[in-house]
Design a protein around this motif. Structure first.
Motif, mmCIF file in Angstrom:
data_model
loop_
_atom_site.group_PDB
_atom_site.id
_atom_site.type_symbol
_atom_site.label_atom_id
_atom_site.label_comp_id
_atom_site.label_asym_id
_atom_site.label_seq_id
_atom_site.Cartn_x
_atom_site.Cartn_y
_atom_site.Cartn_z
ATOM 1 N N UNK A 27 0.604 -1.303 -0.062
ATOM 2 C CA UNK A 27 -0.277 0.267 0.492
ATOM 3 C C UNK A 27 0.751 1.356 0.082
ATOM 4 N N UNK A 28 1.838 1.606 0.962
ATOM 5 C CA UNK A 28 2.147 2.813 1.057
ATOM 6 C C UNK A 28 3.233 3.295 -0.687
ATOM 7 N N UNK A 29 3.840 1.855 -0.299
ATOM 8 C CA UNK A 29 4.781 1.900 -1.983
ATOM 9 C C UNK A 29 3.808 2.365 -3.326
ATOM 10 N N UNK A 30 3.404 1.603 -3.014
ATOM 11 C CA UNK A 30 2.102 2.438 -4.029
ATOM 12 C C UNK A 30 1.648 3.446 -4.515
ATOM 13 N N UNK A 31 1.000 4.176 -2.591
ATOM 14 C CA UNK A 31 0.481 5.654 -2.774
ATOM 15 C C UNK A 31 1.363 6.539 -3.051
ATOM 16 N N UNK A 59 8.936 9.987 6.874
ATOM 17 C CA UNK A 59 9.080 10.412 8.397
ATOM 18 C C UNK A 59 7.160 10.658 9.234
ATOM 19 N N UNK A 60 6.432 10.509 8.262
ATOM 20 C CA UNK A 60 4.893 10.105 9.023
ATOM 21 C C UNK A 60 4.434 8.802 8.772
ATOM 22 N N UNK A 61 4.766 8.240 7.836
ATOM 23 C CA UNK A 61 3.887 6.388 7.351
ATOM 24 C C UNK A 61 5.556 5.823 7.499
ATOM 25 N N UNK A 62 6.010 5.163 8.560
ATOM 26 C CA UNK A 62 7.105 4.128 8.686
ATOM 27 C C UNK A 62 6.710 3.071 8.183
ATOM 28 N N UNK A 64 4.625 0.998 9.251
ATOM 29 C CA UNK A 64 4.777 -0.018 10.277
ATOM 30 C C UNK A 64 2.735 -0.841 11.453
ATOM 31 N N UNK A 65 2.068 0.472 10.562
ATOM 32 C CA UNK A 65 0.980 -0.043 10.942
ATOM 33 C C UNK A 65 0.633 1.416 9.511
ATOM 34 N N UNK A 66 -0.831 0.336 8.646
ATOM 35 C CA UNK A 66 -1.823 1.419 7.857
ATOM 36 C C UNK A 66 -2.318 2.165 8.542
ATOM 37 N N UNK A 67 -2.520 3.935 8.347
ATOM 38 C CA UNK A 67 -3.663 4.876 9.241
ATOM 39 C C UNK A 67 -4.804 4.432 8.652
ATOM 40 N N UNK A 68 -5.713 4.775 8.652
ATOM 41 C CA UNK A 68 -6.978 5.016 8.208
ATOM 42 C C UNK A 68 -7.482 5.546 6.520
ATOM 43 N N UNK A 69 -6.524 6.924 6.872
ATOM 44 C CA UNK A 69 -6.744 7.936 5.770
ATOM 45 C C UNK A 69 -4.599 8.635 6.182
ATOM 46 N N UNK A 70 -4.956 9.105 5.277
ATOM 47 C CA UNK A 70 -3.230 9.926 4.152
ATOM 48 C C UNK A 70 -4.448 11.012 3.424
ATOM 49 N N UNK A 71 -3.505 12.087 3.505
ATOM 50 C CA UNK A 71 -4.330 13.080 2.800
ATOM 51 C C UNK A 71 -2.871 13.723 2.248
ATOM 52 N N UNK A 72 -2.553 14.168 1.282
ATOM 53 C CA UNK A 72 -1.864 14.687 0.420
ATOM 54 C C UNK A 72 -1.996 16.319 -0.319
ATOM 55 N N UNK A 73 -2.089 17.261 0.268
ATOM 56 C CA UNK A 73 -1.922 18.513 0.045
ATOM 57 C C UNK A 73 -1.068 18.600 -1.179
#
Length: 136
Positions: A27-31, A59-62, A64-73
């Motif tokens: 997820x994080x890499x793809x996002x 630095x905010x998303x290591x 280890x745990x996927x958060x329920x929401x991510x925002x990019x402005x």
């Protein structure tokens, strides 16, 4: 454990919304890759501003745990919302779609309409999302 991710690409009053399969491992890499590609597409060609991944920044998303929401402005926003159930993903999609309908009412300048055509075509955004995620 999440099963779906709702991806919203916003630019002015338009939003393109996709429900994709959530893969915890990628997820994080793809996002991050999708976000960088959308930034390139949505920005003007002469934009020299450094790319900032917002909540996806390592630095905010290591990871280890996927958060329920991510925002990019950025030039238009990008949202990633995780859900367990497809029905909840649909609720988010409908909610954001309704917001777009409300915001699209009234006069929109020719400049804004042209910018949307040049930098937020559904077909192009779909291709970018499909390249990085499996659409549900």
């Amino acid at each position: 454990m999440y099963k779906y991710t709702v991806i919203i690409s916003q630019y002015y009053h338009t939003r393109h919304i996709f429900i994709v399969q959530h893969d915890e491992k990628t997820f994080l890499d793809s996002a991050r890759k999708l976000t960088e590609e959308l930034m390139d597409y949505k920005r003007e060609a002469d934009c020299e501003r450094e790319k900032y991944l917002g909540d996806l920044d390592p630095k905010y998303s290591d990871g280890k745990e996927i958060r329920s929401r991510y925002n990019v402005n950025d030039t238009g926003d990008i949202y990633f919302i995780q859900t367990v159930y497809a029905n909840r993903a649909m609720e988010f999609a409908l909610e954001y779609n309704e917001t777009s309908i409300q915001q699209s009412k009234g006069y929109k300048s020719k400049k804004v309409q042209e910018a949307i055509g040049d930098h937020h075509s559904y077909k192009r955004v779909f291709e970018i999302v499909k390249k990085h995620f499996e659409i549900a």
